[in-house]
Design a protein around this motif. Structure first.
Motif, short mmCIF file in Angstrom:
data_model
loop_
_atom_site.label_atom_id
_atom_site.label_comp_id
_atom_site.label_asym_id
_atom_site.label_seq_id
_atom_site.Cartn_x
_atom_site.Cartn_y
_atom_site.Cartn_z
N MET A 74 -9.01 8.66 -2.04
CA MET A 74 -8.45 9.99 -1.80
C MET A 74 -9.26 10.75 -0.76
N VAL A 75 -8.56 11.43 0.14
CA VAL A 75 -9.17 12.34 1.11
C VAL A 75 -8.37 13.63 1.13
N ALA A 76 -8.99 14.69 1.64
CA ALA A 76 -8.30 15.98 1.75
C ALA A 76 -8.97 16.80 2.84
N THR A 77 -8.21 17.63 3.51
CA THR A 77 -8.76 18.43 4.61
C THR A 77 -9.85 19.39 4.14
N GLU A 78 -9.71 19.93 2.93
CA GLU A 78 -10.74 20.85 2.42
C GLU A 78 -12.04 20.12 2.12
N MET A 123 0.85 -1.19 0.00
CA MET A 123 0.00 0.00 0.00
C MET A 123 0.88 1.24 0.00
N ARG A 124 0.56 2.20 -0.84
CA ARG A 124 1.32 3.45 -0.89
C ARG A 124 0.36 4.62 -0.68
N VAL A 125 0.81 5.60 0.08
CA VAL A 125 0.01 6.81 0.31
C VAL A 125 0.79 8.01 -0.20
N ASP A 126 0.20 8.70 -1.14
CA ASP A 126 0.76 9.93 -1.72
C ASP A 126 0.22 11.09 -0.90
N SER A 127 1.10 11.88 -0.29
CA SER A 127 0.69 13.00 0.56
C SER A 127 1.25 14.30 0.02
N GLY A 128 0.49 15.37 0.19
CA GLY A 128 0.97 16.67 -0.26
C GLY A 128 -0.05 17.75 0.03
N THR A 129 0.18 18.92 -0.53
CA THR A 129 -0.76 20.04 -0.39
C THR A 129 -1.12 20.59 -1.75
N ILE A 130 -2.39 20.84 -1.95
CA ILE A 130 -2.90 21.46 -3.18
C ILE A 130 -4.00 22.42 -2.77
N ASN A 131 -3.95 23.64 -3.28
CA ASN A 131 -4.96 24.65 -2.94
C ASN A 131 -5.06 24.83 -1.43
N ARG A 132 -3.92 24.78 -0.77
CA ARG A 132 -3.81 24.94 0.68
C ARG A 132 -4.58 23.85 1.45
N THR A 133 -4.77 22.69 0.83
CA THR A 133 -5.40 21.58 1.53
C THR A 133 -4.43 20.40 1.58
N ILE A 134 -4.48 19.66 2.65
CA ILE A 134 -3.62 18.49 2.81
C ILE A 134 -4.36 17.28 2.25
N TYR A 135 -3.78 16.65 1.25
CA TYR A 135 -4.44 15.50 0.64
C TYR A 135 -3.66 14.22 0.90
N ARG A 136 -4.37 13.11 0.82
CA ARG A 136 -3.78 11.77 0.93
C ARG A 136 -4.43 10.89 -0.14
N ILE A 137 -3.62 10.22 -0.92
CA ILE A 137 -4.12 9.29 -1.94
C ILE A 137 -3.49 7.92 -1.68
N ALA A 138 -4.33 6.94 -1.42
CA ALA A 138 -3.85 5.58 -1.16
C ALA A 138 -4.15 4.71 -2.37
N ILE A 139 -3.21 3.81 -2.67
CA ILE A 139 -3.36 2.93 -3.83
C ILE A 139 -2.56 1.66 -3.59
N LEU A 140 -3.07 0.54 -4.06
CA LEU A 140 -2.33 -0.72 -3.94
C LEU A 140 -1.05 -0.62 -4.76
N ASP A 141 0.04 -1.13 -4.21
CA ASP A 141 1.32 -0.94 -4.88
C ASP A 141 2.24 -2.14 -4.66
N ASP A 142 2.94 -2.48 -5.69
CA ASP A 142 4.02 -3.47 -5.62
C ASP A 142 5.28 -2.77 -6.12
N PRO A 143 6.16 -2.39 -5.22
CA PRO A 143 7.37 -1.64 -5.63
C PRO A 143 8.15 -2.33 -6.74
N LYS A 144 8.13 -3.63 -6.79
CA LYS A 144 8.88 -4.35 -7.82
C LYS A 144 8.20 -4.27 -9.18
N ALA A 145 6.89 -4.06 -9.17
CA ALA A 145 6.16 -4.05 -10.43
C ALA A 145 6.07 -2.67 -11.05
#
Length: 251
Positions: free
Chosen positions: A73-77, A1-23
């Protein structure tokens, strides 16, 4: 599982997605576990806070969707308790989807999920920005959130003066108006004199508006959060409201 975190439009977002680092062919690309569909979580409440909000990476770990291969995906805004501003929420979702598409690819479709204030967001965003959400899953929704909350002050003032033997709790409940402090739901639709100090989420409560002690203070109301849309009353300097029900002004 990988979670992409960051800020866009002054909101904190999190995007989770199934992941295989080798693939994965390269960092931040979608792996074979993604089913090419996106689910967006919308948080509830109805607030007017003067901050960015906060969340944790774990907020995006939704088992129902991720176990089926969705990206989530979730975001504070996109929590209505933060700013209660559907225009800002819709613009933020637009930016978040742009980031998602550039990072992972175009989803087959996007579905919303959430109750109460999360339901309000899904319905209003779909009305104002058709196409951002292809499917909705609102729960604990309101028949008419704008007038329902606006009318709460009127009824509460009436009930305080009415005969309690006539207006019993059983007769009040069918009105579907939920009373809050000072007779208004969350107080966010009431005049500034009733705005709750805690609603601002300011560490220094001395900065909050008070008609006597601090008439130039920060006004914690939903209309103030939308002042760029409604404009200001030239006489009072207050942000205009989206309704003309003045019940909350009644003593």
């Amino acid at each position: 599982m990988r979670v992409d975190s960051g800020t866009i439009n002054r909101t904190i977002y999190r995007i989770a997605i199934l992941d295989d680092p080798k693939a994965a062919a390269a960092p931040w690309t979608s792996g074979p576990g993604w089913n090419r569909k996106l689910a967006v979580g919308f948080g509830g409440g109805a607030g007017t806070q003067y901050n960015q909000g906060s969340n944790q990476a774990t907020a995006a770990l939704n088992h129902v969707y991720l176990s089926r291969g969705f990206a989530f995906m979730v975001a504070t805004e996109l929590v209505n308790q933060l700013h209660s501003n559907a225009v800002l929420q819709g613009e933020t979702l637009m930016m978040l989807k742009e980031h998602f598409i550039k990072t992972y690819g175009v989803p087959k479709w996007t579905v919303g999920f959430g109750g109460s204030g999360g339901a309000i967001q899904q319905l209003l965003i779909t009305e104002m920005y058709p196409g951002l959400l292809d499917g909705l899953q609102p729960s604990l929704s309101f028949p008419d959130s704008s007038m329902q909350t606006a009318d709460s002050g009127l009824l509460q003032n009436f009930w305080r003066k009415a005969d309690p033997a006539v207006w019993t709790d059983g007769k009040k409940s069918p009105s579907e108006v939920t009373p809050g402090d000072n007779g208004c739901v969350g107080e966010i639709v009431c005049p500034y004199r009733l705005a709750p100090r805690k609603g601002c989420a300011l560490k220094d409560e001395g900065k909050v508006y008070d008609p006597v002690k601090n008439p130039k203070g920060v006004r914690c109301t939903s209309q103030e959060m939308r002042v760029n849309i409604y404009g200001r009353d030239p006489k009072t300097g207050f942000a205009r409201k989206g309704q003309d029900n003045v019940a909350c002004n009644m003593a």
